[in-house]
Enzyme design. Structure first.
Site, short mmCIF file in Angstrom:
data_model
loop_
_atom_site.label_atom_id
_atom_site.label_comp_id
_atom_site.label_asym_id
_atom_site.label_seq_id
_atom_site.Cartn_x
_atom_site.Cartn_y
_atom_site.Cartn_z
N ARG A 1 3.01 -4.34 39.14
CA ARG A 1 2.92 -4.24 37.67
C ARG A 1 3.34 -5.58 37.11
O ARG A 1 4.49 -6.02 37.35
CB ARG A 1 3.81 -3.12 37.15
CG ARG A 1 3.95 -3.12 35.65
CD ARG A 1 4.54 -1.85 35.07
NE ARG A 1 3.57 -0.77 35.07
CZ ARG A 1 3.67 0.33 34.34
NH1 ARG A 1 4.71 0.51 33.56
NH2 ARG A 1 2.74 1.26 34.39
N HIS B 1 -5.39 -1.05 33.40
CA HIS B 1 -4.50 -0.03 33.94
C HIS B 1 -5.39 0.96 34.72
O HIS B 1 -5.58 2.10 34.32
CB HIS B 1 -3.77 0.66 32.78
CG HIS B 1 -2.52 1.36 33.18
ND1 HIS B 1 -2.04 1.39 34.48
CD2 HIS B 1 -1.63 2.09 32.44
CE1 HIS B 1 -0.91 2.09 34.51
NE2 HIS B 1 -0.64 2.52 33.29
N GLN C 1 -4.33 4.58 35.72
CA GLN C 1 -4.19 5.48 34.58
C GLN C 1 -5.54 6.08 34.19
O GLN C 1 -5.66 7.28 33.99
CB GLN C 1 -3.58 4.74 33.38
CG GLN C 1 -3.37 5.65 32.19
CD GLN C 1 -2.38 6.76 32.47
OE1 GLN C 1 -1.25 6.51 32.84
NE2 GLN C 1 -2.81 8.02 32.33
N ASP D 1 -2.81 5.27 22.55
CA ASP D 1 -1.77 4.63 23.35
C ASP D 1 -0.79 4.02 22.36
O ASP D 1 -1.04 4.00 21.14
CB ASP D 1 -2.42 3.54 24.24
CG ASP D 1 -1.43 2.86 25.19
OD1 ASP D 1 -0.33 3.39 25.39
OD2 ASP D 1 -1.77 1.78 25.70
N CYS E 1 -1.61 8.02 27.62
CA CYS E 1 -1.09 7.65 28.94
C CYS E 1 0.43 7.77 29.02
O CYS E 1 0.97 7.83 30.11
CB CYS E 1 -1.56 6.25 29.31
SG CYS E 1 -0.84 4.95 28.29
N ARG F 1 -1.86 11.17 37.83
CA ARG F 1 -1.55 9.85 38.40
C ARG F 1 -1.24 9.99 39.89
O ARG F 1 -1.70 9.21 40.72
CB ARG F 1 -0.34 9.23 37.68
CG ARG F 1 -0.57 8.82 36.24
CD ARG F 1 -1.56 7.67 36.15
NE ARG F 1 -1.14 6.50 36.91
CZ ARG F 1 -0.31 5.55 36.46
NH1 ARG F 1 0.16 5.61 35.21
NH2 ARG F 1 0.03 4.50 37.20
N1 NVA Z 1 -0.47 -0.18 26.70
C1 NVA Z 1 0.81 0.22 27.23
C2 NVA Z 1 0.63 1.17 28.38
C3 NVA Z 1 1.92 1.68 28.95
C4 NVA Z 1 1.72 2.56 30.14
C5 NVA Z 1 1.59 -1.00 27.66
O1 NVA Z 1 1.00 -1.90 28.27
O2 NVA Z 1 2.79 -1.07 27.36
N1 CP Z 2 1.45 5.60 31.84
C1 CP Z 2 2.25 4.77 32.53
O1 CP Z 2 1.79 3.87 33.25
O2 CP Z 2 3.56 5.06 32.41
P1 CP Z 2 4.79 4.19 32.95
O3 CP Z 2 4.83 2.92 32.13
O4 CP Z 2 5.99 5.05 32.73
O5 CP Z 2 4.56 3.87 34.40
#
Ligand code: NVA
Ligand code: CP
Length: 319
Positions: A115, A142, A145, A237, A277, A305
């Site tokens: 990540r 992502h 997701q 989101d 998500c 997931r």
């Molecule tokens: N768009 C959000 C998704 C979190 C799972 C982010 O990148 O923070």
């Molecule tokens: N939806 C998602 O990726 O959640 P987290 O940021 O908690 O991993």
């Protein structure tokens, strides 16, 4: 059963999952099919040692609840060991290069779940490793997701083809990933954002070209009501993503009319579902009445997931 999981997709063994753009519709459908099978047969013993003796590193530069836990559980349930690497407490945090880190990790583990703030980080890791790299979120994509979302949609509607999915809010990683998976699976994807917050024109162009081959379509608009009209799936989101915290006050004001509330949901089909998500901010991008209401499938979505990741890890890493 082991044969059933691995025999279908020899082409996926050793592959990385950086963006679903690189996957064929058939490969994506097969991953979803295996995920569905694993979910329906969660107590069978045959998959428990599928990845026995394998080690997978989880390298996270940003916080996570779902991704971290679901990957760890997926790996454990397949017999693999997880190695946790909090970015800041590795030598990366002190300036060691990604290239060297990638080369070294390749000598220890069988895969890396990463990540990262920047999509390029995952691309560099992939370039310099000899093992599969799994994108667990970047600023551009992502993929796991939206695989989970596609599984949730399939569970509700029997498939994704010709489903109308409307995403409201920020033109962020989720917006881009809906464009990608929608184009791959022949969905009609609408992205509604305030002007200036739309998705990347390159991704839109790519999705339009891909959709032309799969029977899907792409609509970009700044009109939330028009976007949700007749939708099967309404998704949103957070308005402000991780690592994107500048200019938040002004952005939140502009985003207000993209909040998914009862009034907007009433414009979608009566059997429409709501997806997010997570993490969610009730009262901001979605009202409590919607996310906690009958049309919301967010808990199935979160659970899925686990199943799409388990399916992918099995297909990519099993001997
Ligand atoms: N768009 C959000 C998704 C979190 C799972 C982010 O990148 O923070
Ligand atoms: N939806 C998602 O990726 O959640 P987290 O940021 O908690 O991993």
């Amino acid at each position: 059963m082991v044969e059933r999981v691995t025999a279908d997709l020899p082409a996926l063994k050793g592959r990385s999952v950086v963006s679903l753009m690189e996957w064929t519709p058939e490969e994506i459908r097969q991953l979803l099919k295996t995920a569905q099978w694993m979910k329906a047969n969660r107590n069978v013993v045959e998959t428990r040692n599928l990845l026995s003796g394998k080690h997978v590193a989880l390298l996270f530069e940003l916080p996570s609840t779902r991704t971290r836990v679901s990957f760890q559980v997926a790996l454990g349930s397949l017999g693999a060991e997880m190695v946790w690497m909090d970015w800041g407490s590795t030598q990366l945090g002190r300036g060691e290069s990604l290239e060297d880190t990638a080369r070294v990790l390749s000598r220890y583990v069988d895969g890396i779940v990463v990540r990262a703030k920047k999509h390029e980080t995952v691309q560099v890791l992939r370039r310099f490793t000899t093992i599969p790299v799994f994108n667990a979120l970047t600023d551009r994509a992502h993929p796991f997701q939206v695989l989970a979302d596609a599984l949730t949609i399939s569970e509700e509607f029997g498939g994704c083809s010709e489903i109308k999915l409307s995403y409201l809010g920020d033109g962020n990683n989720m917006a881009h990933s809906y464009l990608v998976i929608g184009a791959k699976l022949g969905m009609h994807v609408t992205i509604a954002t305030p002007k200036g917050y739309g998705p990347s024109p390159e991704v839109v162009k790519w999705a339009r070209a891909e959709s032309a081959m799969t029977g899907g379509s792409v609509t970009i608009t700044d009109d939330p009501e028009q976007a949700v009209f007749g939708a099967d799936v309404v998704a949103t989101d957070v308005f402000v993503s991780m690592g994107d915290e500048g200019d938040t006050d002004n952005k939140r004001i502009l985003m207000q009319k993209f909040q998914v509330n009862d009034k907007l949901m009433a414009l979608a089909k009566s059997q429409a579902i709501f997806l997010h998500c997570l993490p969610a901010h009730r009262g901001e991008e979605v009202t409590g009445s919607v996310i906690d209401g009958l049309q919301s499938k967010v808990w199935d979505q979160a659970e899925n997931r686990l199943w799409v990741q388990k399916s992918t890890l099995a297909h990519v890493l099993a001997d």
